[in-house]
Design a protein around this motif. Structure first.
Motif, PDB file in Angstrom:
ATOM      1  N   ASP A  67       0.832  -1.206   0.000  1.00 49.64           N
ATOM      2  CA  ASP A  67       0.000   0.000   0.000  1.00 49.64           C
ATOM      3  C   ASP A  67       0.868   1.258   0.000  1.00 49.64           C
ATOM      4  O   ASP A  67       0.549   2.248  -0.648  1.00 49.64           O
ATOM      5  CB  ASP A  67      -0.909   0.003   1.234  1.00 49.64           C
ATOM      6  CG  ASP A  67      -2.086  -0.942   1.043  1.00 49.64           C
ATOM      7  OD1 ASP A  67      -2.222  -1.480  -0.081  1.00 49.64           O
ATOM      8  OD2 ASP A  67      -2.847  -1.122   2.001  1.00 49.64           O
ATOM      9  N   THR A  68       1.966   1.194   0.752  1.00 50.35           N
ATOM     10  CA  THR A  68       2.868   2.354   0.815  1.00 50.35           C
ATOM     11  C   THR A  68       3.453   2.655  -0.565  1.00 50.35           C
ATOM     12  O   THR A  68       3.520   3.812  -0.986  1.00 50.35           O
ATOM     13  CB  THR A  68       4.007   2.080   1.821  1.00 50.35           C
ATOM     14  OG1 THR A  68       3.423   1.692   3.059  1.00 50.35           O
ATOM     15  CG2 THR A  68       4.861   3.309   2.029  1.00 50.35           C
ATOM     16  N   PHE A 119       0.809   4.161  -2.732  1.00 51.44           N
ATOM     17  CA  PHE A 119       0.538   5.566  -2.389  1.00 51.44           C
ATOM     18  C   PHE A 119       1.682   6.464  -2.863  1.00 51.44           C
ATOM     19  O   PHE A 119       1.441   7.568  -3.365  1.00 51.44           O
ATOM     20  CB  PHE A 119       0.323   5.709  -0.877  1.00 51.44           C
ATOM     21  CG  PHE A 119      -0.006   7.114  -0.455  1.00 51.44           C
ATOM     22  CD1 PHE A 119      -1.189   7.702  -0.868  1.00 51.44           C
ATOM     23  CD2 PHE A 119       0.870   7.859   0.318  1.00 51.44           C
ATOM     24  CE1 PHE A 119      -1.493   9.009  -0.499  1.00 51.44           C
ATOM     25  CE2 PHE A 119       0.574   9.154   0.682  1.00 51.44           C
ATOM     26  CZ  PHE A 119      -0.616   9.731   0.272  1.00 51.44           C
ATOM     27  N   GLU A 120       2.904   5.973  -2.738  1.00 52.57           N
ATOM     28  CA  GLU A 120       4.047   6.770  -3.193  1.00 52.57           C
ATOM     29  C   GLU A 120       3.965   7.003  -4.707  1.00 52.57           C
ATOM     30  O   GLU A 120       4.208   8.114  -5.187  1.00 52.57           O
ATOM     31  CB  GLU A 120       5.358   6.070  -2.825  1.00 52.57           C
ATOM     32  CG  GLU A 120       6.564   6.930  -3.142  1.00 52.57           C
ATOM     33  CD  GLU A 120       7.866   6.317  -2.638  1.00 52.57           C
ATOM     34  OE1 GLU A 120       7.817   5.516  -1.684  1.00 52.57           O
ATOM     35  OE2 GLU A 120       8.918   6.642  -3.206  1.00 52.57           O
ATOM     36  N   PHE A 124      -4.853  10.021   1.278  1.00 49.91           N
ATOM     37  CA  PHE A 124      -4.359   8.834   1.989  1.00 49.91           C
ATOM     38  C   PHE A 124      -5.442   8.258   2.902  1.00 49.91           C
ATOM     39  O   PHE A 124      -5.574   7.043   3.030  1.00 49.91           O
ATOM     40  CB  PHE A 124      -3.123   9.223   2.806  1.00 49.91           C
ATOM     41  CG  PHE A 124      -2.514   8.076   3.571  1.00 49.91           C
ATOM     42  CD1 PHE A 124      -1.845   7.062   2.913  1.00 49.91           C
ATOM     43  CD2 PHE A 124      -2.630   8.011   4.952  1.00 49.91           C
ATOM     44  CE1 PHE A 124      -1.295   6.005   3.610  1.00 49.91           C
ATOM     45  CE2 PHE A 124      -2.083   6.959   5.658  1.00 49.91           C
ATOM     46  CZ  PHE A 124      -1.412   5.949   4.980  1.00 49.91           C
ATOM     47  N   ASP A 146      -8.276   3.790  -0.439  1.00 50.10           N
ATOM     48  CA  ASP A 146      -8.943   2.637  -1.041  1.00 50.10           C
ATOM     49  C   ASP A 146      -9.871   3.074  -2.171  1.00 50.10           C
ATOM     50  O   ASP A 146      -9.978   2.416  -3.203  1.00 50.10           O
ATOM     51  CB  ASP A 146      -9.753   1.875   0.014  1.00 50.10           C
ATOM     52  CG  ASP A 146      -8.836   1.037   0.890  1.00 50.10           C
ATOM     53  OD1 ASP A 146      -7.685   0.821   0.490  1.00 50.10           O
ATOM     54  OD2 ASP A 146      -9.278   0.611   1.971  1.00 50.10           O
TER      55      ASP A 146
END
Lengths: 186, 136
Positions: free
Chosen positions: A3-4, A7-8, A44, A48
């Motif tokens: 997920d990180t 997101f990045e 963030f 989802d």
């Protein structure tokens, strides 16, 4: 891909767009970076839904615009006060003033001697845009970059339609001077 | 003197030709650091860290679901399958009575004790170790 990482990648993809929206509305890079960070933290919190949405770019732009307007609204009273004064008093920021021409005059002599290339021309126009006082720059940016109508801008800013038209007109006049200087220098 | 409409069009073209300002290099690390400090949404946390309302609601929901299953009529086909398996069930019952029932109570108590210990340990870690770390 965690997920990180996702997101990045998401931030990398949209950071320029969000920052551009913020910096043109706010006129300052430091405030724009703060707002851009807040925008991505909002994303963030609901990553989802936002992360996979085809409307992510639109959502980010809307949030960035709203946060910038909220940021500016802290100074709204002063903003409205200055914008109702005569044009010479309206140029509250250093740089462009809409009718006094002091900014244009200050640029005229050195600029005409230099053959500006396209990048310089863009840089100067961008700087002139950011140097406009808030009450001219914000509606101008909303109109030209965010494709909002005069009515939508008036509603978003909570001001009259006439004031929006006047402020945009004055902003354009200030930028016209900058453009004419740049054209003369070619 | 440029006509206002022309000025609008000229400026629109000029402004849209401006290259998009680049985000500063510091933005991405700032966002990632702030996101790392942001608490995960409650539904991503372990059950023990859920808000009390959701914990109670989830227990009620599961209890209701389990209780509801007791009232669901068993299809006749399943009953037939059950009869077929009854022979095997009898054998299992005997094995259970001889070998498992004597220790069943001990196993149950042990399982409950371990569950409670795990929950207590997790709560303590959450409060004193992870919780403090997240506030730094």
């Amino acid at each position: 891909m965690t997920d990180t990482d996702r997101f990045e990648a998401f931030v990398r993809e949209f950071q320029d767009m969000v920052f551009a929206t913020a910096v043109r509305l706010l006129g300052g890079a430091a405030e724009a970076e703060d707002v851009a960070q807040t925008v991505f933290l909002r994303a963030f919190e609901r990553f989802d839904a936002v992360g996979t949405s085809p409307q992510a770019a639109g959502w980010l732009k809307t949030v960035a615009t709203n946060l910038c307007l909220n940021y500016l609204s802290r100074y709204r009273a002063r903003w409205q006060f200055f914008s109702e004064l005569d044009p010479p008093a309206a140029g509250s920021r250093a740089g462009v003033s809409d009718s006094s021409g002091s900014f244009a005059a200050s640029l005229a002599s050195p600029v005409t001697a230099i053959d500006l290339d396209e990048a310089d021309r863009h840089a100067r126009l961008e700087r002139a845009l950011r140097g406009l006082p808030d009450h001219q720059r914000v509606p101008l940016v909303l109109f030209h970059f965010e494709a909002m109508s005069y009515d939508q801008i008036a509603a978003a800013l909570g001001v009259s339609l006439g004031k929006v038209k006047t402020d945009i007109h004055r902003g354009r006049e200030a930028l016209k001077k900058e453009l004419s200087i740049l054209d003369r220098s070619r | 003197m440029i006509d206002p409409v022309d000025l609008e069009q000229v400026l629109d073209r000029e402004l849209k030709q401006l290259p998009r300002p680049q985000a500063p290099r510091t933005l991405l690390p700032r966002v990632m650091a702030a996101a790392g400090r942001a608490p995960a949404p409650w539904y991503r946390r372990p059950w023990i860290a859920w808000p009390a309302v959701w914990q109670v609601a989830s227990v009620i929901l599961i209890a209701g679901f389990a209780g509801g299953l007791a009232f669901v009529p068993v299809p006749s086909r399943l009953v037939d399958i059950g009869r077929t398996l009854s022979g095997a069930a009898a054998l299992i019952r005997v094995v259970s009575q001889v070998f498992l029932q004597p220790i069943a109570m001990y196993v149950l108590v042990l399982a409950i004790s371990l569950s409670v210990a795990c929950a207590a340990l997790w709560s303590a870690l959450n409060r004193f170790a992870f919780g403090e770390a997240s506030h730094q």
